[in-house]
Design a protein around this motif. Structure first.
Motif, PDB file in Angstrom:
ATOM      1  N   TYR A  97       4.662 -16.057  25.594  1.00  0.00           N
ATOM      2  CA  TYR A  97       3.315 -16.184  25.015  1.00  0.00           C
ATOM      3  C   TYR A  97       2.884 -14.830  24.451  1.00  0.00           C
ATOM      4  CZ  TYR A  97       2.731 -20.791  27.116  1.00  0.00           C
ATOM      5  OH  TYR A  97       2.864 -22.132  27.433  1.00  0.00           O
ATOM      6  N   ASN A 148      10.758 -26.547  35.316  1.00  0.00           N
ATOM      7  CA  ASN A 148      10.002 -25.703  34.394  1.00  0.00           C
ATOM      8  C   ASN A 148       9.615 -24.412  35.122  1.00  0.00           C
ATOM      9  OD1 ASN A 148       7.981 -25.137  32.076  1.00  0.00           O
ATOM     10  ND2 ASN A 148       6.673 -25.089  33.893  1.00  0.00           N
ATOM     11  N   GLU A 149       9.786 -23.305  34.462  1.00  0.00           N
ATOM     12  CA  GLU A 149       9.409 -21.994  35.025  1.00  0.00           C
ATOM     13  C   GLU A 149       9.776 -21.927  36.511  1.00  0.00           C
ATOM     14  OE1 GLU A 149       5.459 -20.737  33.754  1.00  0.00           O
ATOM     15  OE2 GLU A 149       6.141 -20.629  31.682  1.00  0.00           O
ATOM     16  N   LEU A 179      -4.461 -24.183  24.421  1.00  0.00           N
ATOM     17  CA  LEU A 179      -3.816 -22.988  23.866  1.00  0.00           C
ATOM     18  C   LEU A 179      -3.716 -23.089  22.328  1.00  0.00           C
ATOM     19  CD1 LEU A 179      -1.183 -22.322  26.701  1.00  0.00           C
ATOM     20  CD2 LEU A 179      -3.434 -21.303  26.395  1.00  0.00           C
ATOM     21  N   HIS A 236      10.469 -18.792  27.668  1.00  0.00           N
ATOM     22  CA  HIS A 236       9.020 -18.886  27.448  1.00  0.00           C
ATOM     23  C   HIS A 236       8.481 -17.512  27.074  1.00  0.00           C
ATOM     24  CE1 HIS A 236       8.302 -22.756  30.035  1.00  0.00           C
ATOM     25  NE2 HIS A 236       9.152 -22.930  29.045  1.00  0.00           N
ATOM     26  N   LEU A 251      -2.884 -31.480  31.001  1.00  0.00           N
ATOM     27  CA  LEU A 251      -3.647 -30.241  31.154  1.00  0.00           C
ATOM     28  C   LEU A 251      -4.901 -30.375  30.291  1.00  0.00           C
ATOM     29  CD1 LEU A 251      -2.109 -26.657  30.466  1.00  0.00           C
ATOM     30  CD2 LEU A 251      -4.526 -27.191  30.704  1.00  0.00           C
ATOM     31  N   GLU A 268       8.226 -22.958  25.221  1.00  0.00           N
ATOM     32  CA  GLU A 268       6.794 -22.620  25.269  1.00  0.00           C
ATOM     33  C   GLU A 268       6.595 -21.313  24.522  1.00  0.00           C
ATOM     34  OE1 GLU A 268       4.623 -22.926  28.999  1.00  0.00           O
ATOM     35  OE2 GLU A 268       5.894 -24.603  29.625  1.00  0.00           O
ATOM     36  N   GLU A 323       1.116 -31.371  27.756  1.00  0.00           N
ATOM     37  CA  GLU A 323       1.076 -31.360  29.224  1.00  0.00           C
ATOM     38  C   GLU A 323      -0.157 -32.125  29.702  1.00  0.00           C
ATOM     39  OE1 GLU A 323       1.387 -27.411  30.850  1.00  0.00           O
ATOM     40  OE2 GLU A 323       1.488 -28.171  32.918  1.00  0.00           O
ATOM     41  N   PHE A 334       4.451 -29.586  22.381  1.00  0.00           N
ATOM     42  CA  PHE A 334       4.404 -29.668  23.836  1.00  0.00           C
ATOM     43  C   PHE A 334       3.088 -30.312  24.251  1.00  0.00           C
ATOM     44  CE2 PHE A 334       3.639 -26.549  27.639  1.00  0.00           C
ATOM     45  CZ  PHE A 334       3.957 -27.535  28.558  1.00  0.00           C
ATOM     46  N   GLN A 374      -0.066 -25.632  22.999  1.00  0.00           N
ATOM     47  CA  GLN A 374       0.309 -27.013  23.152  1.00  0.00           C
ATOM     48  C   GLN A 374      -0.310 -27.821  22.018  1.00  0.00           C
ATOM     49  OE1 GLN A 374      -0.350 -28.577  27.090  1.00  0.00           O
ATOM     50  NE2 GLN A 374       0.591 -26.827  28.084  1.00  0.00           N
ATOM     51  N   TRP A 401      -2.299 -16.920  23.501  1.00  0.00           N
ATOM     52  CA  TRP A 401      -3.067 -17.338  24.698  1.00  0.00           C
ATOM     53  C   TRP A 401      -4.256 -16.396  24.816  1.00  0.00           C
ATOM     54  CZ3 TRP A 401      -0.113 -19.610  29.415  1.00  0.00           C
ATOM     55  CH2 TRP A 401      -1.017 -20.010  30.417  1.00  0.00           C
ATOM     56  N   GLY A 411       5.538 -28.042  31.352  1.00  0.00           N
ATOM     57  CA  GLY A 411       4.650 -27.205  32.069  1.00  0.00           C
ATOM     58  C   GLY A 411       4.668 -27.345  33.589  1.00  0.00           C
ATOM     59  N   CYS A 412       3.758 -26.548  34.150  1.00  0.00           N
ATOM     60  CA  CYS A 412       3.656 -26.499  35.611  1.00  0.00           C
ATOM     61  C   CYS A 412       3.447 -27.893  36.197  1.00  0.00           C
ATOM     62  CB  CYS A 412       2.507 -25.576  36.010  1.00  0.00           C
ATOM     63  SG  CYS A 412       2.752 -23.862  35.522  1.00  0.00           S
ATOM     64  N   TRP A 442      -4.147 -27.643  37.124  1.00  0.00           N
ATOM     65  CA  TRP A 442      -5.094 -27.525  36.023  1.00  0.00           C
ATOM     66  C   TRP A 442      -6.454 -28.137  36.354  1.00  0.00           C
ATOM     67  CZ3 TRP A 442      -3.015 -23.802  33.710  1.00  0.00           C
ATOM     68  CH2 TRP A 442      -1.640 -23.731  33.548  1.00  0.00           C
TER      69      TRP A 442
HETATM   70  O1  AHR Z   1       1.271 -23.947  28.727  1.00  0.00           O
HETATM   71  C1  AHR Z   1       0.534 -23.657  29.862  1.00  0.00           C
HETATM   72  C2  AHR Z   1       1.405 -23.244  31.040  1.00  0.00           C
HETATM   73  O2  AHR Z   1       2.042 -22.042  30.729  1.00  0.00           O
HETATM   74  C3  AHR Z   1       2.540 -24.168  31.380  1.00  0.00           C
HETATM   75  O3  AHR Z   1       2.141 -25.215  32.203  1.00  0.00           O
HETATM   76  C4  AHR Z   1       3.493 -23.271  32.077  1.00  0.00           C
HETATM   77  O4  AHR Z   1       4.833 -23.690  31.951  1.00  0.00           O
HETATM   78  C5  AHR Z   1       3.243 -21.918  31.461  1.00  0.00           C
HETATM   79  O5  AHR Z   1       3.104 -20.936  32.402  1.00  0.00           O
END
Ligand code: AHR
Length: 516
Positions: free
Chosen positions: A265, A196-197, A374, A263, A51, A320, A49, A47, A369, A324, A94-95, A120
């Motif tokens: 984490y 996404n989300e 992360l 997702h 970011l 995802e 992003e 992944f 990612q 984290w 991602g966001c 970000w």
């Molecule tokens: O991976 C970081 C963020 O975590 C992503 O942008 C989002 O989809 C998730 O909340």
């Protein structure tokens, strides 16, 4: 008599101590009777992003950089990811994806608008890395692209146009535009995320509302420029939000959906995530408990999917996952930069075993990612690059990609801390197209060697070899000054006798065995 008693007592204590140091009751047994399935290589996906330094500085340095590059993409990164056999790459979020307007990232770079990356760090995004840069990079990597469409702040037309731009070979407004921008043939992108989300940064929607929105977006992604293999992935549940999966499965008809995301984490506590390197055994234990919870998540989400899709046509896509922690001191909190230790190797190895063993339903996954964000496989600083312990796990496990799963039963000792316990040993096994069998084993126990007896149930093997990832301390990592601190080595702790294998797994280690 007294002296003899002392000898006996000493002997018993020695026996008990050695039994504690290495326990013998772990077993892994091949289930030759069970159905077999392919471990989709896309389980090993990544992944990227917009970011922090994932794209800029990580993948992309621009074609005027002094860092060796191919069309602006770092050559060292391309070589490392090819070696790891990266099968697919998800982009641009991602966001970020639900704020991304893809037309900002095409055409002459000096004409592309600069925007603010509001998710970000509020940094300026100059859009110098866009659709062509990403899709051409995927071709260089030998990875299939996975584009995340903007549902949160985008329109149906915008996403339909992106599909047409990337995939249509005939004459159309979007394919003309693509050709004007220098690309004749379509890239034929198969994987498309529809938001996404959606329950969070993608629009804070209720599942009922998102299900309707999904149906609308997906309908127009399947129009006259469709390629027959388009694979649409609905924004899925946050960890154990089983209702999200239920509502989507109930309300989205099967002809409109090929995958549903999940997702998860491994976070100790969202308010106190802890340091990525300087962690206690209790924090390690909690991270591992949360990582192993993936098995429960997959079982429960799959059971819901089974009700509506008993033939398992729709894939569960864990797009995802990973550890984290707090960002590294002195770095931008919005950039999510963290180091990567043996804890992360344990997390990766155990999770990939879970994915392999559930590969009937889990047919794609993306570690978050790839670079500098992360749980990364690569860290970069200027022109230097470090491969993390997680990279090596991914590279060791790539033998499972597209191999046939060998179902197994695992009986494991406990790894205990205080009153809590976890299974110390996890495993998965497969046979590749050349008939070579691989077994990946993880011992998450922070202190004890675990002896495993592996029963291949009549398999006939002549040789055994293996690779080991281990280190002196759980907190060890590869730094820019010591990039080779942790690397796989040849594994000498396995022996083969009458098709039964005995393995000694050192504390917190990953082993991949090869049987021929
Ligand atoms: O991976 C970081 C963020 O975590 C992503 O942008 C989002 O989809 C998730 O909340």
């Amino acid at each position: 008599m007294k002296k003899q008693y002392h000898y006996i007592r000493a002997g018993v204590i020695a026996l008990l101590l050695s039994a504690q140091a290495t326990q013998a009751q772990n077993t892994v047994t091949f289930r030759s009777d069970a159905p077999t399935q392919t471990i989709n290589r896309n389980i090993y996906g990544h992944f990227a992003e917009h970011l922090g330094n994932c794209i800029y500085g990580g993948f992309y340095v621009g074609d005027t950089s002094h860092i060796p590059n191919t069309n602006g993409v770092r050559k060292d990164v391309i070589a490392a990811l090819r070696k790891m056999k990266i099968p697919n790459l998800r982009w641009p979020g991602g966001c970020f994806a639900d704020t991304y307007h893809w037309k900002d990232g095409i055409g002459p770079k000096d004409k592309r608008p600069a925007i603010v990356n509001t998710w970000w760090g509020n940094v300026t995004e100059n859009n110098s890395f866009g659709t062509h840069d990403f899709l051409n990079m995927c071709e260089e990597l030998g990875a299939e692209p996975y584009l995340s469409g903007n549902v949160g702040s985008g329109t149906v037309q915008e996403l339909a146009d992106w599909v047409q731009y990337a995939n249509f070979g005939g004459k159309s407004p979007m394919s003309d535009l693509r050709q004007q921008n220098g690309r004749q043939e379509p890239w034929k992108v198969r994987f498309w995320g529809v938001g996404n989300e959606a329950w969070g940064c993608g629009g804070n929607m209720r599942p009922e509302y998102y299900a309707d929105l999904y149906r609308k977006f997906a309908t127009f992604m399947h129009s006259e420029w469709k390629n027959d293999h388009i694979f649409r992935i609905a924004s899925g549940a946050n960890s154990s939000d089983y209702n999200w999966t239920e509502v989507l499965m109930k309300n989205i008809s099967s002809g409109l959906i090929e995958g549903i995301a999940l997702h998860h984490y491994s976070v100790i506590d969202w308010n106190r995530k802890g340091d990525a390197v300087d962690f206690t055994e209790q924090q390690y234990f909690t991270t591992m408990r949360n990582a192993l919870f993936m098995d429960t998540l997959i079982r429960k989400h799959s059971a819901i999917m089974d009700k509506y899709d008993p033939k398992k046509k729709i894939a569960l896509v864990v797009d995802e996952w990973g550890g984290w922690y707090n960002v590294e001191g002195g770095t931008n909190p919005g950039f999510l930069f963290q180091q990567n230790t043996m804890r992360d190797a344990m997390l990766a190895g155990a999770t990939l075993n879970i994915f392999n063993n559930h590969s009937d339903r889990v047919r794609m996954a993306n570690l978050a990612q790839a670079i500098n964000v992360l749980q990364s496989v690569i860290l970069t600083k200027g022109d230097t690059m470090v491969l993390t312990p997680t990279y090596y796990v991914m590279e060791m496990y790539n033998v499972h990609q597209d191999a046939t799963l060998i179902p197994i039963d695992v009986h494991s000792n406990d790894y205990t801390l205080g009153n809590e316990k976890l299974a110390a040993v996890s495993a998965s096994a497969s046979k590749d197209k050349n008939g070579v069998t691989h077994i990946s084993l993880v011992n998450i126990d922070a202190h004890k060697t675990q002896e495993v007896t592996l029963d291949t149930r009549g398999g006939s093997y002549k040789s055994i070899s293996g690779r080991l990832l281990a280190s002196a301390k759980l907190q060890d990592y590869n730094s820019f000054t010591k990039p080779d601190n942790i690397k796989p080595t040849d594994f000498k702790g396995a022996s083969l006798k009458n098709n039964t294998i005995s393995v000694k797994l050192p504390p917190f280690s990953v082993v991949v065995l090869e049987l021929r």
